[in-house]
Enzyme design. Structure first.
Site, PDB file in Angstrom:
ATOM      1  N   GLY A   1    -120.667 -70.817 -34.392  1.00 27.64           N
ATOM      2  CA  GLY A   1    -120.924 -69.383 -34.262  1.00 27.64           C
ATOM      3  C   GLY A   1    -121.470 -68.810 -35.567  1.00 27.64           C
TER       4      GLY A   1
ATOM      5  N   ARG B   1    -124.488 -75.246 -31.608  1.00 28.12           N
ATOM      6  CA  ARG B   1    -123.343 -76.149 -31.406  1.00 28.12           C
ATOM      7  C   ARG B   1    -123.948 -77.413 -30.818  1.00 28.12           C
ATOM      8  NH1 ARG B   1    -120.445 -71.121 -29.715  1.00 28.12           N
ATOM      9  NH2 ARG B   1    -119.029 -70.723 -31.445  1.00 28.12           N
TER      10      ARG B   1
ATOM     11  N   ASP C   1    -114.228 -75.656 -38.594  1.00 27.15           N
ATOM     12  CA  ASP C   1    -113.589 -76.963 -38.770  1.00 27.15           C
ATOM     13  C   ASP C   1    -114.244 -78.066 -37.935  1.00 27.15           C
ATOM     14  OD1 ASP C   1    -112.658 -75.699 -36.528  1.00 27.15           O
ATOM     15  OD2 ASP C   1    -110.535 -76.082 -36.900  1.00 27.15           O
TER      16      ASP C   1
ATOM     17  N   THR D   1    -116.628 -68.500 -40.219  1.00 24.58           N
ATOM     18  CA  THR D   1    -116.332 -68.144 -38.832  1.00 24.58           C
ATOM     19  C   THR D   1    -115.610 -66.807 -38.826  1.00 24.58           C
ATOM     20  OG1 THR D   1    -114.958 -68.611 -36.899  1.00 24.58           O
ATOM     21  CG2 THR D   1    -114.287 -69.681 -38.942  1.00 24.58           C
TER      22      THR D   1
ATOM     23  N   ASP E   1    -113.495 -65.995 -36.847  1.00 23.43           N
ATOM     24  CA  ASP E   1    -112.129 -66.212 -36.353  1.00 23.43           C
ATOM     25  C   ASP E   1    -111.099 -66.333 -37.491  1.00 23.43           C
ATOM     26  OD1 ASP E   1    -113.439 -66.304 -33.957  1.00 23.43           O
ATOM     27  OD2 ASP E   1    -113.334 -68.478 -33.747  1.00 23.43           O
TER      28      ASP E   1
ATOM     29  N   ASP F   1    -109.916 -68.953 -38.863  1.00 20.02           N
ATOM     30  CA  ASP F   1    -108.905 -69.892 -38.353  1.00 20.02           C
ATOM     31  C   ASP F   1    -109.020 -71.275 -38.982  1.00 20.02           C
ATOM     32  OD1 ASP F   1    -111.283 -70.676 -37.219  1.00 20.02           O
ATOM     33  OD2 ASP F   1    -110.513 -70.882 -35.186  1.00 20.02           O
TER      34      ASP F   1
ATOM     35  N   ARG G   1    -111.034 -66.742 -30.662  1.00 19.20           N
ATOM     36  CA  ARG G   1    -110.560 -67.942 -29.945  1.00 19.20           C
ATOM     37  C   ARG G   1    -109.036 -67.905 -29.837  1.00 19.20           C
ATOM     38  NH1 ARG G   1    -114.596 -71.697 -29.010  1.00 19.20           N
ATOM     39  NH2 ARG G   1    -116.303 -71.518 -30.486  1.00 19.20           N
TER      40      ARG G   1
HETATM   41  O1  F6P Z   1    -115.984 -69.001 -33.142  1.00 15.69           O
HETATM   42  C1  F6P Z   1    -116.616 -67.798 -33.160  1.00 15.69           C
HETATM   43  C2  F6P Z   1    -116.621 -67.168 -31.794  1.00 15.69           C
HETATM   44  O2  F6P Z   1    -117.308 -65.941 -31.908  1.00 15.69           O
HETATM   45  C3  F6P Z   1    -115.258 -66.982 -31.142  1.00 15.69           C
HETATM   46  O3  F6P Z   1    -114.572 -65.867 -31.632  1.00 15.69           O
HETATM   47  C4  F6P Z   1    -115.647 -66.875 -29.698  1.00 15.69           C
HETATM   48  O4  F6P Z   1    -114.588 -67.263 -28.861  1.00 15.69           O
HETATM   49  C5  F6P Z   1    -116.796 -67.819 -29.572  1.00 15.69           C
HETATM   50  O5  F6P Z   1    -117.328 -67.968 -30.880  1.00 15.69           O
HETATM   51  C6  F6P Z   1    -117.892 -67.370 -28.664  1.00 15.69           C
HETATM   52  O6  F6P Z   1    -118.814 -68.406 -28.567  1.00 15.69           O
HETATM   53  P1  F6P Z   1    -120.266 -68.253 -27.930  1.00 15.69           P
HETATM   54  O7  F6P Z   1    -121.112 -67.481 -28.896  1.00 15.69           O
HETATM   55  O8  F6P Z   1    -120.713 -69.635 -27.754  1.00 15.69           O
HETATM   56  O9  F6P Z   1    -120.087 -67.496 -26.653  1.00 15.69           O
END
Ligand code: F6P
Length: 326
Positions: free
Chosen positions: A11, A72, A103, A126, A128, A130, A172
């Protein structure tokens, strides 16, 4: 000239563009040739790797997202694709990589390093927040400010309408964004995976608050719990409050980087490049802040304040007339 590359994985966060700017400028300052890998690990495999110069990073400091895009990559988890990626780097003579990601991205990089010997340094990035071992991940401050603005706006309408608002934040399985946002926005409820609370336990207290004049509620819930609708229904059925759910979604990943994220981007990248130059081939730059502590009045009041040494070093180097780009 030694060659070094940077990529963004997972992300995106606000702060990646300032990191790219610093990467280019600091690499040149250290006598290295910087490269951009476009599209994360996908770009390593597809060979979308090109030389980065000052013009590429002009004006990007204020932009959210990442100029070199992120991805990703499922393919990078396969050894055969990692071998292609390594060959692409070798052919360009790149032996060092800076990776902005989470991570999962670092686990992939460690495997890559073990197989190929390509040195890397990870920068925790990130919203998050986390990642174990670091107090701060790039992008968190900007995301928190975006959330703060959204909640403040929702409060305006909530207070005009006698409604309950259930606001879902990202993160998340980590409740950091929700918790900090709930505290700093004065929410009535905060539901996150790390603090199990049964919403029903608030019933008596909230009924009493309503009798005493409360006419709106703000509840912050973390996406990991997947219970925003359920909580909204609870306000309607148990408290008789009209309720709305607001899923903040991907606006939390955007916005121009906050001052803090710009500065952290500069410092993370400086440390990443420095450690790679020292021969540390396989690490993640972590930021662990100090805690609160007590000092004597004399220490605090009788001694002059000094700017942080690391900040001064950054400023001396960044603004040295001898480093002025022509
Ligand atoms: O890891 C960052 C994040 O924004 C999370 O908070 C969220 O759950 C996820 O990515 C959303 O992913 P995507 O952009 O693939 O929908």
């Amino acid at each position: 000239m030694e060659k070094i590359a940077i990529l963004c994985s997972g992300g995106d966060v606000s702060g990646m563009n300032p990191a790219l700017k610093r990467f280019v400028e600091y690499s040149y300052a250290k006598g290295m040739q910087p490269f951009f890998v476009y599209n994360g690990y996908e770009g390593l495999i597809d060979n979308t790797i090109s030389i980065a110069n000052y013009q590429d990073v002009a004006g990007i400091m204020i932009r959210g997202g990442t100029k070199i895009r992120s991805a990703r990559s499922a393919r990078f988890s396969e050894a055969s694709y990692r071998a292609i990626a390594a060959e692409n780097l070798r052919q360009k003579g790149i032996s060092k990589l800076v990776v902005l990601g989470g991570d999962g991205s670092f686990r992939g990089m460690e495997r890559f390093h073990d197989e190929t010997g390509i040195a890397f340094c990870g920068i925790p990035s990130t919203i998050d927040n986390d990642i174990n071992g670091t107090d701060y991940c790039l992008g968190v401050d900007t995301a928190l400010n975006v959330i703060k603005n959204a909640i403040d706006s929702i409060r305006d309408t909530a207070s005009s309408f006698r409604r309950a608002f259930v606001i879902e934040t990202m993160g998340r399985d980590c409740g950091y964004l929700a918790l900090v946002s709930a505290i700093t926005s004065g929410a009535e409820v905060c539901l996150i995976p790390e603090i199990p609370i049964d919403i029903h336990e608030y019933k008596g207290c909230f009924e009493s608050q309503i009798r005493n004049g409360r006419d709106y509620f703000i509840a912050i819930v973390s996406e990991g719990l997947k219970n925003a609708q359920e909580v909204s229904q609870w306000f309607e059925e148990e408290l008789g409050f009209e309720s709305r759910v607001s899923v903040l979604g991907h606006i939390q990943r955007g916005g121009n980087p906050s001052v803090y994220d710009r500065l952290m981007a500069y410092q993370f990248v400086t440390h990443a490049i420095d450690t790679l130059l020292k021969g540390n081939n396989n690490s993640v730059v972590c930021y662990t802040k100090s805690h609160f502590e007590f000092k004597s009045i004399s220490e605090v009041a009788l001694n002059p304040y000094h700017l942080d040494q690391a900040l001064l070093t950054l400023g001396r180097e960044q603004f040295a007339p001898s480093h002025c780009q022509m």
